[in-house]
Scaffold this motif. Structure first.
Motif, PDB file in Angstrom:
ATOM      1  N   ILE A 114       0.829  -1.214   0.000  1.00  0.00           N
ATOM      2  CA  ILE A 114       0.000   0.000   0.000  1.00  0.00           C
ATOM      3  C   ILE A 114       0.863   1.263   0.000  1.00  0.00           C
ATOM      4  CG2 ILE A 114      -1.607   1.351   1.414  1.00  0.00           C
ATOM      5  CD1 ILE A 114      -2.967  -1.336   2.092  1.00  0.00           C
ATOM      6  N   VAL A 115       1.916   1.301   0.830  1.00  0.00           N
ATOM      7  CA  VAL A 115       2.737   2.522   0.861  1.00  0.00           C
ATOM      8  C   VAL A 115       3.558   2.674  -0.413  1.00  0.00           C
ATOM      9  CG1 VAL A 115       2.813   2.650   3.378  1.00  0.00           C
ATOM     10  CG2 VAL A 115       4.680   1.539   2.163  1.00  0.00           C
ATOM     11  N   ALA A 116       3.924   1.582  -1.067  1.00  0.00           N
ATOM     12  CA  ALA A 116       4.643   1.694  -2.343  1.00  0.00           C
ATOM     13  C   ALA A 116       3.735   2.315  -3.400  1.00  0.00           C
ATOM     14  CB  ALA A 116       5.145   0.323  -2.799  1.00  0.00           C
ATOM     15  N   ILE A 117       2.514   1.827  -3.500  1.00  0.00           N
ATOM     16  CA  ILE A 117       1.560   2.388  -4.462  1.00  0.00           C
ATOM     17  C   ILE A 117       1.266   3.850  -4.116  1.00  0.00           C
ATOM     18  CG2 ILE A 117      -0.813   2.217  -5.338  1.00  0.00           C
ATOM     19  CD1 ILE A 117       1.112   0.030  -6.342  1.00  0.00           C
ATOM     20  N   ALA A 118       1.087   4.138  -2.833  1.00  0.00           N
ATOM     21  CA  ALA A 118       0.825   5.519  -2.412  1.00  0.00           C
ATOM     22  C   ALA A 118       2.015   6.419  -2.738  1.00  0.00           C
ATOM     23  CB  ALA A 118       0.513   5.570  -0.919  1.00  0.00           C
ATOM     24  N   GLY A 119       3.222   5.926  -2.544  1.00  0.00           N
ATOM     25  CA  GLY A 119       4.413   6.707  -2.858  1.00  0.00           C
ATOM     26  C   GLY A 119       4.528   7.010  -4.340  1.00  0.00           C
ATOM     27  N   PHE A 120       4.248   6.009  -5.175  1.00  0.00           N
ATOM     28  CA  PHE A 120       4.270   6.253  -6.618  1.00  0.00           C
ATOM     29  C   PHE A 120       3.175   7.248  -7.011  1.00  0.00           C
ATOM     30  CE2 PHE A 120       6.475   2.023  -7.041  1.00  0.00           C
ATOM     31  CZ  PHE A 120       7.645   2.542  -7.569  1.00  0.00           C
ATOM     32  N   ALA A 121       2.004   7.129  -6.404  1.00  0.00           N
ATOM     33  CA  ALA A 121       0.900   8.039  -6.730  1.00  0.00           C
ATOM     34  C   ALA A 121       1.225   9.473  -6.313  1.00  0.00           C
ATOM     35  CB  ALA A 121      -0.385   7.565  -6.059  1.00  0.00           C
ATOM     36  N   VAL A 122       1.719   9.647  -5.094  1.00  0.00           N
ATOM     37  CA  VAL A 122       2.066  10.989  -4.618  1.00  0.00           C
ATOM     38  C   VAL A 122       3.213  11.562  -5.451  1.00  0.00           C
ATOM     39  CG1 VAL A 122       3.067  12.254  -2.665  1.00  0.00           C
ATOM     40  CG2 VAL A 122       1.183  10.663  -2.285  1.00  0.00           C
ATOM     41  N   GLY A 123       4.201  10.734  -5.746  1.00  0.00           N
ATOM     42  CA  GLY A 123       5.317  11.194  -6.567  1.00  0.00           C
ATOM     43  C   GLY A 123       4.875  11.627  -7.947  1.00  0.00           C
ATOM     44  N   PHE A 124       3.980  10.851  -8.555  1.00  0.00           N
ATOM     45  CA  PHE A 124       3.482  11.239  -9.876  1.00  0.00           C
ATOM     46  C   PHE A 124       2.654  12.508  -9.791  1.00  0.00           C
ATOM     47  CE2 PHE A 124       0.334  11.339 -13.235  1.00  0.00           C
ATOM     48  CZ  PHE A 124       1.157  11.268 -14.349  1.00  0.00           C
ATOM     49  N   MET A 125       1.814  12.611  -8.754  1.00  0.00           N
ATOM     50  CA  MET A 125       0.982  13.801  -8.616  1.00  0.00           C
ATOM     51  C   MET A 125       1.854  15.051  -8.459  1.00  0.00           C
ATOM     52  SD  MET A 125      -2.017  14.701  -5.880  1.00  0.00           S
ATOM     53  CE  MET A 125      -0.882  14.895  -4.517  1.00  0.00           C
ATOM     54  N   LEU A 126       2.928  14.941  -7.684  1.00  0.00           N
ATOM     55  CA  LEU A 126       3.788  16.101  -7.447  1.00  0.00           C
ATOM     56  C   LEU A 126       4.681  16.436  -8.635  1.00  0.00           C
ATOM     57  CD1 LEU A 126       4.938  15.434  -3.775  1.00  0.00           C
ATOM     58  CD2 LEU A 126       3.240  17.096  -4.564  1.00  0.00           C
ATOM     59  N   PHE A 127       5.214  15.414  -9.307  1.00  0.00           N
ATOM     60  CA  PHE A 127       6.247  15.659 -10.310  1.00  0.00           C
ATOM     61  C   PHE A 127       5.842  15.324 -11.742  1.00  0.00           C
ATOM     62  CE2 PHE A 127       8.389  14.329  -6.322  1.00  0.00           C
ATOM     63  CZ  PHE A 127       8.865  15.576  -5.959  1.00  0.00           C
ATOM     64  N   GLY A 128       4.817  14.516 -11.935  1.00  0.00           N
ATOM     65  CA  GLY A 128       4.477  14.084 -13.283  1.00  0.00           C
ATOM     66  C   GLY A 128       3.166  14.612 -13.816  1.00  0.00           C
TER      67      GLY A 128
END
Length: 145
Positions: A114-128
């Motif tokens: 769950i935290v891996a998926i959340a990290g990818f989602a937050v990272g994409f939202m912030l940077f992508g």
């Protein structure tokens, strides 16, 4: 050697013949803080270390997205060999960190997943994503695509 008279071995009978020092690895998702992720004995059985582990996996996923969407990897501007080497180094770092996240998820711990998926989602939202970007001259706004 003739095995015709021997009864077929079942998986449970084969377990009795394995080395007692082997660690049981989960092959299905499970919940709990008692797990091993990336390194032997880490995070152990401590709740605090498990929470630290979740934070590390989350941050690794965010960093992977940051590196994936960084301007260094886009290749705009000059095309020197030095810039190419820097791009290669950043790409290699991004790929290595992404594999670390993948290996952490392969622990089959539900919290880590769950935290891996959340990290990818937050990272994409912030940077992508376009949520926090101003359209520049070389990028078309989403509505114009």
């Amino acid at each position: 050697m003739d095995h015709g008279n021997m009864p077929p071995s079942s998986p449970s009978s084969m377990v009795n013949h394995t080395n007692s020092n082997m660690i049981m690895m989960h092959m299905t998702f499970f919940w709990g803080k008692n797990t091993e992720i990336l390194f032997s004995g880490w995070p152990g059985t401590s709740l605090g270390m498990y929470v630290l582990c979740l934070i590390v996996v989350f941050l690794l996923a965010v960093i992977v997205e940051w590196l994936a969407h960084s301007s260094i990897l886009r290749g705009r501007g000059s095309t020197s060999r030095a810039k190419g080497l820097v791009q290669t180094a950043v790409y290699t770092l991004k790929t290595g960190l992404a594999y670390l996240v993948m290996l952490a998820v392969m622990s089959f711990n539900g919290g880590v997943f769950i935290v891996a998926i959340a990290g990818f989602a937050v990272g994409f939202m912030l940077f992508g994503s376009t949520a926090f970007k101003n359209p520049s001259d070389d990028e078309k706004p989403f509505e114009q695509l």
